[in-house]
Motif scaffolding. Structure first.
Motif, PDB file in Angstrom:
ATOM      1  N   GLY A 181       4.186  16.434 -38.914  1.00  0.00           N
ATOM      2  CA  GLY A 181       4.165  17.886 -39.123  1.00  0.00           C
ATOM      3  C   GLY A 181       4.383  18.700 -37.860  1.00  0.00           C
ATOM      4  N   LYS A 182       5.101  18.136 -36.879  1.00  0.00           N
ATOM      5  CA  LYS A 182       5.315  18.854 -35.622  1.00  0.00           C
ATOM      6  C   LYS A 182       6.120  20.135 -35.846  1.00  0.00           C
ATOM      7  N   GLU A 183       7.189  20.013 -36.633  1.00  0.00           N
ATOM      8  CA  GLU A 183       8.015  21.197 -36.879  1.00  0.00           C
ATOM      9  C   GLU A 183       7.249  22.249 -37.674  1.00  0.00           C
ATOM     10  N   LEU A 184       6.464  21.773 -38.628  1.00  0.00           N
ATOM     11  CA  LEU A 184       5.647  22.679 -39.435  1.00  0.00           C
ATOM     12  C   LEU A 184       4.717  23.501 -38.543  1.00  0.00           C
ATOM     13  N   VAL A 185       4.086  22.834 -37.588  1.00  0.00           N
ATOM     14  CA  VAL A 185       3.162  23.522 -36.686  1.00  0.00           C
ATOM     15  C   VAL A 185       3.918  24.498 -35.781  1.00  0.00           C
ATOM     16  N   ALA A 186       5.093  24.076 -35.308  1.00  0.00           N
ATOM     17  CA  ALA A 186       5.904  24.971 -34.461  1.00  0.00           C
ATOM     18  C   ALA A 186       6.246  26.252 -35.229  1.00  0.00           C
ATOM     19  N   ARG A 187       6.630  26.075 -36.487  1.00  0.00           N
ATOM     20  CA  ARG A 187       6.991  27.251 -37.291  1.00  0.00           C
ATOM     21  C   ARG A 187       5.772  28.127 -37.562  1.00  0.00           C
ATOM     22  N   ALA A 188       4.628  27.486 -37.756  1.00  0.00           N
ATOM     23  CA  ALA A 188       3.393  28.247 -37.997  1.00  0.00           C
ATOM     24  C   ALA A 188       3.041  29.091 -36.768  1.00  0.00           C
ATOM     25  N   ILE A 189       3.202  28.522 -35.589  1.00  0.00           N
ATOM     26  CA  ILE A 189       2.884  29.267 -34.364  1.00  0.00           C
ATOM     27  C   ILE A 189       3.791  30.497 -34.256  1.00  0.00           C
ATOM     28  N   HIS A 190       5.072  30.284 -34.491  1.00  0.00           N
ATOM     29  CA  HIS A 190       5.995  31.425 -34.421  1.00  0.00           C
ATOM     30  C   HIS A 190       5.634  32.482 -35.477  1.00  0.00           C
ATOM     31  N   ALA A 191       5.319  32.008 -36.667  1.00  0.00           N
ATOM     32  CA  ALA A 191       5.039  32.925 -37.776  1.00  0.00           C
ATOM     33  C   ALA A 191       3.782  33.759 -37.534  1.00  0.00           C
ATOM     34  N   ARG A 192       2.864  33.246 -36.712  1.00  0.00           N
ATOM     35  CA  ARG A 192       1.636  33.980 -36.424  1.00  0.00           C
ATOM     36  C   ARG A 192       1.757  34.820 -35.164  1.00  0.00           C
ATOM     37  N   SER A 193       2.874  34.709 -34.441  1.00  0.00           N
ATOM     38  CA  SER A 193       2.964  35.358 -33.135  1.00  0.00           C
ATOM     39  C   SER A 193       3.434  36.801 -33.272  1.00  0.00           C
ATOM     40  N   ALA A 194       3.301  37.542 -32.192  1.00  0.00           N
ATOM     41  CA  ALA A 194       3.763  38.930 -32.187  1.00  0.00           C
ATOM     42  C   ALA A 194       5.287  38.988 -32.321  1.00  0.00           C
ATOM     43  N   GLU A 195       5.959  37.866 -32.034  1.00  0.00           N
ATOM     44  CA  GLU A 195       7.433  37.826 -32.095  1.00  0.00           C
ATOM     45  C   GLU A 195       7.928  37.343 -33.452  1.00  0.00           C
ATOM     46  N   ARG A 196       7.055  37.345 -34.475  1.00  0.00           N
ATOM     47  CA  ARG A 196       7.433  36.728 -35.747  1.00  0.00           C
ATOM     48  C   ARG A 196       8.656  37.377 -36.405  1.00  0.00           C
ATOM     49  N   ASP A 197       8.938  38.646 -36.065  1.00  0.00           N
ATOM     50  CA  ASP A 197      10.128  39.275 -36.645  1.00  0.00           C
ATOM     51  C   ASP A 197      11.393  38.959 -35.859  1.00  0.00           C
ATOM     52  N   ARG A 198      11.215  38.330 -34.708  1.00  0.00           N
ATOM     53  CA  ARG A 198      12.351  37.881 -33.904  1.00  0.00           C
ATOM     54  C   ARG A 198      12.698  36.462 -34.332  1.00  0.00           C
ATOM     55  N   PRO A 199      13.889  35.981 -33.939  1.00  0.00           N
ATOM     56  CA  PRO A 199      14.281  34.655 -34.439  1.00  0.00           C
ATOM     57  C   PRO A 199      13.498  33.483 -33.839  1.00  0.00           C
ATOM     58  N   LEU A 200      13.381  32.432 -34.641  1.00  0.00           N
ATOM     59  CA  LEU A 200      12.941  31.136 -34.145  1.00  0.00           C
ATOM     60  C   LEU A 200      14.203  30.279 -34.127  1.00  0.00           C
ATOM     61  N   ILE A 201      14.622  29.894 -32.935  1.00  0.00           N
ATOM     62  CA  ILE A 201      15.870  29.145 -32.816  1.00  0.00           C
ATOM     63  C   ILE A 201      15.541  27.689 -32.518  1.00  0.00           C
ATOM     64  N   LYS A 202      16.050  26.801 -33.375  1.00  0.00           N
ATOM     65  CA  LYS A 202      15.743  25.386 -33.217  1.00  0.00           C
ATOM     66  C   LYS A 202      16.921  24.631 -32.596  1.00  0.00           C
ATOM     67  N   VAL A 203      16.622  23.769 -31.665  1.00  0.00           N
ATOM     68  CA  VAL A 203      17.643  22.880 -31.111  1.00  0.00           C
ATOM     69  C   VAL A 203      17.122  21.457 -31.235  1.00  0.00           C
ATOM     70  N   ASN A 204      17.876  20.607 -31.910  1.00  0.00           N
ATOM     71  CA  ASN A 204      17.476  19.205 -31.999  1.00  0.00           C
ATOM     72  C   ASN A 204      18.182  18.428 -30.895  1.00  0.00           C
ATOM     73  N   CYS A 205      17.418  18.127 -29.839  1.00  0.00           N
ATOM     74  CA  CYS A 205      18.023  17.527 -28.652  1.00  0.00           C
ATOM     75  C   CYS A 205      18.526  16.117 -28.917  1.00  0.00           C
ATOM     76  N   ALA A 206      18.060  15.479 -29.985  1.00  0.00           N
ATOM     77  CA  ALA A 206      18.501  14.112 -30.267  1.00  0.00           C
ATOM     78  C   ALA A 206      19.787  14.097 -31.080  1.00  0.00           C
ATOM     79  N   ALA A 207      20.036  15.182 -31.817  1.00  0.00           N
ATOM     80  CA  ALA A 207      21.166  15.173 -32.744  1.00  0.00           C
ATOM     81  C   ALA A 207      22.467  15.600 -32.083  1.00  0.00           C
ATOM     82  N   ILE A 208      22.382  16.247 -30.920  1.00  0.00           N
ATOM     83  CA  ILE A 208      23.581  16.771 -30.270  1.00  0.00           C
ATOM     84  C   ILE A 208      23.912  15.908 -29.056  1.00  0.00           C
TER      85      ILE A 208
END
Ligand SMILES: Nc1ncnc2c1ncn2[C@@H]1O[C@H](COP(=O)(O)OP(=O)(O)OP(=O)(O)O)[C@@H](O)[C@H]1O
Ligand SMILES: [Mg+2]
Length: 403
Positions: A181-208
Protein backbone atom coordinates in the motif's frame (compact mmCIF):
# COMPACT_ATOMS: atom_id res chain seq x y z
CA UNK A 1 -37.92 -0.23 26.83
CA UNK A 2 -40.68 1.03 24.65
CA UNK A 3 -39.80 2.31 21.21
CA UNK A 4 -41.36 5.48 19.82
CA UNK A 5 -41.08 6.92 16.37
CA UNK A 6 -42.55 8.67 13.39
CA UNK A 7 -45.41 7.04 11.54
CA UNK A 8 -46.90 7.84 8.17
CA UNK A 9 -50.52 6.72 8.10
CA UNK A 10 -52.24 6.40 4.73
CA UNK A 11 -55.96 5.64 4.64
CA UNK A 12 -58.74 7.14 2.58
CA UNK A 13 -61.31 6.83 5.38
CA UNK A 14 -61.34 9.94 7.59
CA UNK A 15 -62.85 8.08 10.53
CA UNK A 16 -60.06 5.52 10.61
CA UNK A 17 -57.39 8.19 10.22
CA UNK A 18 -58.74 10.08 13.24
CA UNK A 19 -59.06 6.97 15.37
CA UNK A 20 -55.63 5.53 14.60
CA UNK A 21 -53.86 8.90 14.80
CA UNK A 22 -55.28 9.40 18.27
CA UNK A 23 -54.27 5.95 19.50
CA UNK A 24 -50.75 6.06 18.05
CA UNK A 25 -50.14 9.62 19.28
CA UNK A 26 -51.30 8.71 22.78
CA UNK A 27 -48.85 5.82 22.62
CA UNK A 28 -46.03 8.34 22.23
CA UNK A 29 -45.51 8.51 18.48
CA UNK A 30 -45.47 11.30 15.95
CA UNK A 31 -48.15 10.65 13.33
CA UNK A 32 -48.57 12.20 9.91
CA UNK A 33 -51.84 11.11 8.28
CA UNK A 34 -52.94 11.44 4.69
CA UNK A 35 -55.83 10.15 2.62
CA UNK A 36 -53.91 9.81 -0.62
CA UNK A 37 -51.26 7.40 -1.86
CA UNK A 38 -49.76 10.06 -4.09
CA UNK A 39 -49.46 12.49 -1.20
CA UNK A 40 -47.81 9.69 0.83
CA UNK A 41 -45.31 9.14 -1.95
CA UNK A 42 -44.47 12.83 -1.92
CA UNK A 43 -44.00 12.84 1.86
CA UNK A 44 -41.78 9.75 1.72
CA UNK A 45 -39.54 11.51 -0.76
CA UNK A 46 -39.30 14.48 1.54
CA UNK A 47 -38.43 13.11 4.94
CA UNK A 48 -37.75 9.89 6.82
CA UNK A 49 -40.41 7.91 8.65
CA UNK A 50 -39.85 4.90 10.90
CA UNK A 51 -43.09 3.17 9.96
CA UNK A 52 -45.44 3.34 7.01
CA UNK A 53 -48.92 2.13 7.89
CA UNK A 54 -50.88 1.86 4.69
CA UNK A 55 -54.36 0.80 3.65
CA UNK A 56 -54.41 -1.32 0.54
CA UNK A 57 -57.52 -0.12 -1.25
CA UNK A 58 -57.56 3.60 -1.88
CA UNK A 59 -59.01 5.51 -4.83
CA UNK A 60 -55.85 7.06 -6.30
CA UNK A 61 -53.36 4.22 -5.92
CA UNK A 62 -53.26 0.97 -3.99
CA UNK A 63 -51.12 0.47 -0.93
CA UNK A 64 -49.34 -2.27 -2.80
CA UNK A 65 -48.36 0.18 -5.56
CA UNK A 66 -46.96 2.52 -2.96
CA UNK A 67 -44.97 -0.29 -1.33
CA UNK A 68 -43.64 -1.35 -4.73
CA UNK A 69 -42.54 2.24 -5.44
CA UNK A 70 -40.78 2.39 -2.14
CA UNK A 71 -39.00 -0.93 -2.62
CA UNK A 72 -37.71 0.10 -6.03
CA UNK A 73 -36.85 3.72 -5.54
CA UNK A 74 -35.25 4.26 -2.16
CA UNK A 75 -32.10 3.18 -0.42
CA UNK A 76 -32.79 0.32 1.93
CA UNK A 77 -31.41 2.02 5.00
CA UNK A 78 -33.76 4.95 4.52
CA UNK A 79 -36.87 2.86 4.08
CA UNK A 80 -39.50 2.79 6.79
CA UNK A 81 -40.85 -0.49 8.15
CA UNK A 82 -44.03 -1.19 6.22
CA UNK A 83 -47.31 -2.43 7.70
CA UNK A 84 -50.28 -3.03 5.46
CA UNK A 85 -53.94 -2.86 6.40
CA UNK A 86 -56.42 -4.71 4.30
CA UNK A 87 -60.15 -4.79 4.66
CA UNK A 88 -61.06 -7.15 1.94
CA UNK A 89 -59.40 -10.21 3.35
CA UNK A 90 -57.28 -10.27 0.26
CA UNK A 91 -54.46 -12.31 1.68
CA UNK A 92 -52.78 -12.33 -1.75
CA UNK A 93 -52.05 -8.63 -1.64
CA UNK A 94 -50.78 -8.94 1.92
CA UNK A 95 -48.42 -11.70 0.82
CA UNK A 96 -47.33 -9.63 -2.17
CA UNK A 97 -46.64 -6.73 0.19
CA UNK A 98 -44.52 -8.91 2.45
CA UNK A 99 -42.57 -10.20 -0.52
CA UNK A 100 -41.75 -6.58 -1.26
CA UNK A 101 -40.34 -6.23 2.22
CA UNK A 102 -43.39 -5.29 4.31
CA UNK A 103 -42.96 -6.49 7.87
CA UNK A 104 -46.53 -7.50 8.68
CA UNK A 105 -50.18 -6.92 7.85
CA UNK A 106 -53.34 -6.25 9.76
CA UNK A 107 -56.71 -7.52 8.68
CA UNK A 108 -59.54 -5.04 9.17
CA UNK A 109 -61.37 -4.80 11.43
CA UNK A 110 -58.70 -5.02 14.10
CA UNK A 111 -58.45 -4.03 17.75
CA UNK A 112 -56.44 -0.93 18.64
CA UNK A 113 -54.34 -3.03 21.04
CA UNK A 114 -53.44 -5.38 18.22
CA UNK A 115 -52.33 -2.41 16.12
CA UNK A 116 -50.21 -1.00 18.93
CA UNK A 117 -48.39 -4.32 19.37
CA UNK A 118 -47.62 -4.64 15.67
CA UNK A 119 -46.47 -1.01 15.43
CA UNK A 120 -44.31 -1.45 18.52
CA UNK A 121 -42.59 -4.41 16.93
CA UNK A 122 -42.00 -2.46 13.69
CA UNK A 123 -40.44 0.40 15.63
CA UNK A 124 -38.11 -2.00 17.41
CA UNK A 125 -37.04 -3.45 14.05
CA UNK A 126 -36.39 -0.01 12.70
CA UNK A 127 -34.35 1.00 15.70
CA UNK A 128 -32.16 -2.10 15.32
CA UNK A 129 -31.64 -1.31 11.66
CA UNK A 130 -30.58 2.23 12.52
CA UNK A 131 -28.19 1.03 15.21
CA UNK A 132 -26.70 -1.54 12.88
CA UNK A 133 -26.14 1.03 10.17
CA UNK A 134 -24.58 3.40 12.67
CA UNK A 135 -22.19 0.75 13.96
CA UNK A 136 -21.15 -0.23 10.44
CA UNK A 137 -20.52 3.38 9.48
CA UNK A 138 -18.57 3.97 12.66
CA UNK A 139 -16.44 0.89 12.11
CA UNK A 140 -15.71 1.90 8.51
CA UNK A 141 -14.80 5.38 9.67
CA UNK A 142 -12.54 4.09 12.39
CA UNK A 143 -10.63 1.62 10.26
CA UNK A 144 -10.54 3.39 6.94
CA UNK A 145 -8.64 6.57 6.42
CA UNK A 146 -8.60 7.91 2.91
CA UNK A 147 -9.06 4.35 1.76
CA UNK A 148 -6.29 3.00 4.01
CA UNK A 149 -7.97 0.15 5.85
CA UNK A 150 -6.25 -1.30 8.89
CA UNK A 151 -6.98 -1.77 12.55
CA UNK A 152 -3.56 -3.04 13.63
CA UNK A 153 -1.47 -0.84 15.88
CA UNK A 154 1.21 -0.59 13.21
CA UNK A 155 -1.19 0.53 10.48
CA UNK A 156 -2.79 3.01 12.86
CA UNK A 157 0.71 4.36 13.36
CA UNK A 158 1.25 4.61 9.59
CA UNK A 159 -2.03 6.49 9.28
CA UNK A 160 -1.10 8.84 12.12
CA UNK A 161 2.31 9.60 10.60
CA UNK A 162 0.71 10.17 7.20
CA UNK A 163 -1.76 12.57 8.78
CA UNK A 164 0.95 14.52 10.54
CA UNK A 165 3.32 14.71 7.61
CA UNK A 166 0.48 15.85 5.35
CA UNK A 167 0.43 19.14 7.27
CA UNK A 168 4.10 19.79 6.37
CA UNK A 169 6.07 19.94 3.14
CA UNK A 170 8.71 17.49 4.32
CA UNK A 171 10.13 14.79 2.10
CA UNK A 172 8.73 11.34 2.83
CA UNK A 173 10.25 7.93 2.14
CA UNK A 174 7.75 5.09 2.11
CA UNK A 175 9.14 1.58 2.29
CA UNK A 176 7.48 -1.80 2.35
CA UNK A 177 7.20 -5.02 0.40
CA UNK A 178 5.32 -5.18 -2.85
CA UNK A 179 1.56 -4.69 -2.49
CA UNK A 180 1.64 -3.27 1.04
CA UNK A 181 0.00 0.00 0.00
CA UNK A 182 2.90 2.40 -0.55
CA UNK A 183 1.19 4.23 -3.40
CA UNK A 184 -2.07 4.34 -1.47
CA UNK A 185 -0.31 6.04 1.44
CA UNK A 186 1.48 8.49 -0.88
CA UNK A 187 -1.85 9.48 -2.40
CA UNK A 188 -3.43 9.82 1.04
CA UNK A 189 -0.67 12.20 2.15
CA UNK A 190 -1.17 14.37 -0.91
CA UNK A 191 -4.94 14.29 -0.50
CA UNK A 192 -4.66 15.54 3.09
CA UNK A 193 -2.10 18.24 2.33
CA UNK A 194 -2.62 21.94 1.73
CA UNK A 195 -1.54 21.25 -1.89
CA UNK A 196 -4.36 18.76 -2.50
CA UNK A 197 -5.84 20.91 -5.28
CA UNK A 198 -2.47 20.94 -7.03
CA UNK A 199 -1.33 17.94 -9.05
CA UNK A 200 0.21 14.76 -7.72
CA UNK A 201 2.66 13.72 -10.41
CA UNK A 202 3.85 10.13 -10.38
CA UNK A 203 7.06 8.86 -11.93
CA UNK A 204 7.78 5.14 -11.95
CA UNK A 205 11.56 5.04 -11.95
CA UNK A 206 11.61 1.31 -12.72
CA UNK A 207 9.33 1.46 -15.75
CA UNK A 208 11.23 4.11 -17.71
CA UNK A 209 14.64 3.35 -19.24
CA UNK A 210 17.42 5.27 -17.53
CA UNK A 211 18.22 7.24 -20.69
CA UNK A 212 14.69 8.59 -20.93
CA UNK A 213 14.11 9.02 -17.23
CA UNK A 214 16.23 12.15 -17.03
CA UNK A 215 14.22 14.01 -19.64
CA UNK A 216 11.03 12.59 -18.14
CA UNK A 217 11.95 14.14 -14.79
CA UNK A 218 13.54 17.40 -15.86
CA UNK A 219 12.30 17.97 -19.41
CA UNK A 220 14.39 18.94 -22.41
CA UNK A 221 14.86 21.65 -24.99
CA UNK A 222 14.11 21.04 -28.61
CA UNK A 223 17.10 19.41 -30.32
CA UNK A 224 18.89 18.55 -27.09
CA UNK A 225 19.34 14.97 -28.26
CA UNK A 226 18.47 12.82 -31.27
CA UNK A 227 14.71 12.48 -31.39
CA UNK A 228 14.04 15.51 -29.22
CA UNK A 229 12.05 17.22 -31.97
CA UNK A 230 10.23 19.52 -29.62
CA UNK A 231 10.54 20.99 -26.19
CA UNK A 232 9.27 18.91 -23.34
CA UNK A 233 8.12 19.85 -19.86
CA UNK A 234 9.49 17.57 -17.15
CA UNK A 235 7.56 15.98 -14.32
CA UNK A 236 9.21 18.19 -11.72
CA UNK A 237 7.92 21.26 -13.49
CA UNK A 238 4.45 19.74 -13.81
CA UNK A 239 4.46 19.08 -10.08
CA UNK A 240 5.34 22.69 -9.22
CA UNK A 241 3.47 23.71 -6.03
CA UNK A 242 2.17 20.16 -5.77
CA UNK A 243 3.63 16.74 -5.04
CA UNK A 244 5.98 14.55 -7.04
CA UNK A 245 5.78 10.84 -6.27
CA UNK A 246 9.02 9.05 -7.16
CA UNK A 247 7.96 5.41 -7.18
CA UNK A 248 10.51 2.56 -7.14
CA UNK A 249 13.28 5.03 -6.30
CA UNK A 250 15.62 2.12 -5.55
CA UNK A 251 15.69 1.34 -9.27
CA UNK A 252 17.16 4.69 -10.25
CA UNK A 253 20.72 4.53 -11.55
CA UNK A 254 23.61 6.27 -9.80
CA UNK A 255 24.17 9.11 -12.32
CA UNK A 256 20.57 10.21 -12.12
CA UNK A 257 20.63 9.87 -8.35
CA UNK A 258 23.28 12.62 -8.32
CA UNK A 259 21.04 14.92 -10.36
CA UNK A 260 18.10 14.20 -8.12
CA UNK A 261 20.17 14.97 -5.05
CA UNK A 262 20.93 18.38 -6.49
CA UNK A 263 17.22 19.13 -6.97
CA UNK A 264 16.51 18.16 -3.40
CA UNK A 265 19.35 20.31 -2.11
CA UNK A 266 18.99 23.39 -4.27
CA UNK A 267 15.37 23.13 -5.30
CA UNK A 268 16.39 23.89 -8.86
CA UNK A 269 17.35 21.99 -12.00
CA UNK A 270 18.19 22.45 -15.68
CA UNK A 271 16.17 20.77 -18.39
CA UNK A 272 18.34 18.73 -20.80
CA UNK A 273 20.08 20.95 -23.31
CA UNK A 274 19.11 24.09 -21.45
CA UNK A 275 21.26 26.82 -19.98
CA UNK A 276 18.63 28.18 -17.65
CA UNK A 277 18.10 26.85 -14.15
CA UNK A 278 14.56 26.45 -13.06
CA UNK A 279 13.29 26.75 -9.53
CA UNK A 280 10.72 24.28 -8.24
CA UNK A 281 8.62 24.21 -5.16
CA UNK A 282 7.47 20.63 -4.73
CA UNK A 283 6.93 18.12 -2.02
CA UNK A 284 8.76 14.89 -2.73
CA UNK A 285 7.39 11.50 -1.75
CA UNK A 286 9.56 8.53 -2.68
CA UNK A 287 8.74 4.84 -2.36
CA UNK A 288 10.57 1.58 -2.76
CA UNK A 289 10.33 -2.08 -1.88
CA UNK A 290 14.12 -2.33 -1.75
CA UNK A 291 16.34 -1.99 1.26
CA UNK A 292 17.99 1.37 0.55
CA UNK A 293 20.23 1.21 3.60
CA UNK A 294 21.68 -2.06 2.34
CA UNK A 295 22.02 -0.54 -1.14
CA UNK A 296 24.00 2.33 0.36
CA UNK A 297 26.29 -0.21 2.04
CA UNK A 298 26.70 -1.94 -1.33
CA UNK A 299 27.44 1.37 -3.11
CA UNK A 300 24.33 1.08 -5.22
CA UNK A 301 22.59 4.04 -3.70
CA UNK A 302 24.03 7.44 -2.85
CA UNK A 303 24.27 7.93 0.85
CA UNK A 304 23.52 11.67 0.72
CA UNK A 305 20.44 11.06 -1.35
CA UNK A 306 19.27 8.43 1.07
CA UNK A 307 19.40 10.90 3.95
CA UNK A 308 17.75 13.62 1.88
CA UNK A 309 14.87 11.28 1.12
CA UNK A 310 14.55 9.62 4.48
CA UNK A 311 13.45 12.76 6.33
CA UNK A 312 10.16 11.25 7.39
CA UNK A 313 10.29 7.47 7.05
CA UNK A 314 7.02 5.57 6.71
CA UNK A 315 7.50 1.83 6.99
CA UNK A 316 4.53 -0.30 5.97
CA UNK A 317 4.75 -3.75 7.52
CA UNK A 318 3.97 -6.84 5.44
CA UNK A 319 0.47 -8.24 5.90
CA UNK A 320 1.72 -11.40 7.63
CA UNK A 321 3.01 -9.19 10.47
CA UNK A 322 -0.39 -7.60 11.02
CA UNK A 323 -2.87 -10.41 10.56
CA UNK A 324 -5.49 -8.55 12.57
CA UNK A 325 -5.96 -6.33 9.48
CA UNK A 326 -7.04 -9.26 7.31
CA UNK A 327 -10.65 -9.40 8.54
CA UNK A 328 -11.33 -5.69 7.95
CA UNK A 329 -9.56 -5.81 4.58
CA UNK A 330 -11.62 -8.83 3.51
CA UNK A 331 -14.83 -6.98 4.46
CA UNK A 332 -13.64 -3.90 2.63
CA UNK A 333 -12.75 -5.75 -0.59
CA UNK A 334 -15.91 -7.86 -0.58
CA UNK A 335 -17.93 -4.67 -0.35
CA UNK A 336 -15.88 -3.00 -3.07
CA UNK A 337 -15.99 -5.86 -5.54
CA UNK A 338 -19.57 -6.98 -4.97
CA UNK A 339 -20.61 -3.41 -5.69
CA UNK A 340 -18.56 -3.44 -8.87
CA UNK A 341 -19.83 -6.82 -9.98
CA UNK A 342 -23.41 -5.97 -9.00
CA UNK A 343 -23.61 -9.11 -6.85
CA UNK A 344 -24.62 -9.87 -3.32
CA UNK A 345 -22.27 -12.18 -1.48
CA UNK A 346 -22.91 -14.07 1.70
CA UNK A 347 -19.51 -14.73 3.23
CA UNK A 348 -20.75 -16.53 6.28
CA UNK A 349 -19.23 -19.85 5.19
CA UNK A 350 -17.37 -20.99 8.32
CA UNK A 351 -13.62 -21.43 8.22
CA UNK A 352 -12.95 -19.12 5.26
CA UNK A 353 -11.70 -16.18 7.28
CA UNK A 354 -9.54 -18.42 9.46
CA UNK A 355 -7.80 -19.76 6.38
CA UNK A 356 -7.29 -16.30 4.95
CA UNK A 357 -5.80 -15.25 8.25
CA UNK A 358 -3.44 -18.21 8.37
CA UNK A 359 -1.94 -17.66 4.91
CA UNK A 360 1.33 -15.70 4.56
CA UNK A 361 0.40 -13.35 1.65
CA UNK A 362 3.76 -12.82 -0.07
CA UNK A 363 1.98 -10.38 -2.42
CA UNK A 364 0.48 -8.64 0.62
CA UNK A 365 -2.71 -6.57 0.34
CA UNK A 366 -2.66 -6.64 -3.45
CA UNK A 367 -2.71 -10.45 -3.43
CA UNK A 368 -5.50 -10.46 -0.85
CA UNK A 369 -7.54 -8.03 -2.94
CA UNK A 370 -7.01 -10.10 -6.11
CA UNK A 371 -8.07 -13.24 -4.27
CA UNK A 372 -11.28 -11.62 -3.04
CA UNK A 373 -12.02 -10.11 -6.43
CA UNK A 374 -11.61 -13.50 -8.10
CA UNK A 375 -13.82 -15.15 -5.50
CA UNK A 376 -16.52 -12.53 -5.97
CA UNK A 377 -16.43 -12.81 -9.74
CA UNK A 378 -16.52 -16.61 -9.65
CA UNK A 379 -19.08 -16.91 -6.88
CA UNK A 380 -22.32 -18.54 -7.99
CA UNK A 381 -25.43 -19.68 -6.24
CA UNK A 382 -24.38 -23.29 -6.74
CA UNK A 383 -21.44 -25.36 -5.56
CA UNK A 384 -17.83 -24.16 -5.37
CA UNK A 385 -16.45 -22.65 -8.51
CA UNK A 386 -13.56 -24.59 -10.02
CA UNK A 387 -10.23 -22.86 -9.93
CA UNK A 388 -6.60 -23.32 -10.69
CA UNK A 389 -5.04 -21.74 -7.69
CA UNK A 390 -1.59 -21.13 -6.41
CA UNK A 391 -2.43 -19.70 -3.04
CA UNK A 392 -3.90 -22.06 -0.47
CA UNK A 393 -6.44 -19.45 0.51
CA UNK A 394 -8.08 -19.17 -2.87
CA UNK A 395 -9.86 -22.47 -2.67
CA UNK A 396 -11.53 -21.44 0.52
CA UNK A 397 -12.71 -18.09 -0.78
CA UNK A 398 -14.20 -19.86 -3.78
CA UNK A 399 -16.77 -21.00 -1.30
CA UNK A 400 -18.10 -17.50 -0.93
CA UNK A 401 -21.68 -17.89 -1.99
CA UNK A 402 -23.83 -15.55 -3.89
CA UNK A 403 -27.02 -14.93 -2.00
N1 LIG B 1 -4.39 -0.74 3.89
C1 LIG B 1 -5.04 -0.86 2.72
N2 LIG B 1 -6.35 -0.64 2.66
C2 LIG B 1 -7.03 -0.74 1.49
N3 LIG B 1 -6.47 -1.09 0.33
C3 LIG B 1 -5.15 -1.32 0.33
C4 LIG B 1 -4.37 -1.22 1.52
N4 LIG B 1 -3.10 -1.51 1.20
C5 LIG B 1 -3.08 -1.78 -0.10
N5 LIG B 1 -4.30 -1.68 -0.65
C6 LIG B 1 -4.65 -1.93 -2.05
O1 LIG B 1 -3.78 -2.92 -2.53
C7 LIG B 1 -3.31 -2.61 -3.84
C8 LIG B 1 -1.81 -2.45 -3.84
O2 LIG B 1 -1.44 -1.25 -3.15
P1 LIG B 1 -0.30 -0.28 -3.69
O3 LIG B 1 -0.31 -0.20 -5.17
O4 LIG B 1 -0.42 1.00 -2.94
O5 LIG B 1 0.96 -1.11 -3.20
P2 LIG B 1 2.51 -0.81 -3.36
O6 LIG B 1 3.08 -0.94 -2.00
O7 LIG B 1 2.68 0.48 -4.08
O8 LIG B 1 2.97 -2.06 -4.24
P3 LIG B 1 4.23 -2.18 -5.27
O9 LIG B 1 5.47 -2.17 -4.43
O10 LIG B 1 4.01 -3.50 -5.91
O11 LIG B 1 4.14 -1.02 -6.19
C9 LIG B 1 -4.04 -1.35 -4.24
O12 LIG B 1 -5.19 -1.70 -4.98
C10 LIG B 1 -4.41 -0.70 -2.93
O13 LIG B 1 -5.54 0.10 -3.06
MG1 LIG C 1 3.56 0.83 -5.95
Amino acid sequence: MKAHGSILLVDDEAKIRTLLTKALTEDGNEVVATESGREARRLLGQRLFDVLLVDNLMPDMTGLDLIRDLAGGTIESERPQVLMMTAHATVESAIAAMKLGALDYLQKPFEIDELLVVVQRALEHQSLRTQHRYLLAERDEEFSHYGIVGRSRRMQEVIRTADMVAQTKSTVLITGETGTGKELVARAIHARSAERDRPLIKVNCAAIPETLLESELFGHEKGSFTGADRQRIGRFEMAHKGTIFLDEIGDMGLPLQAKLLRVLQEREFEPLGSERSQRVDVRVIAATNRDLRQMVADNQFQEDLYYRLNVIPVVIPPLRERREDIAVLVDHFIKKHTQRAGKRIDNSEPGVLERLQAYDWPGNVRELENTIERAVVLATGSASAPSATTSPSTASTDRLRES
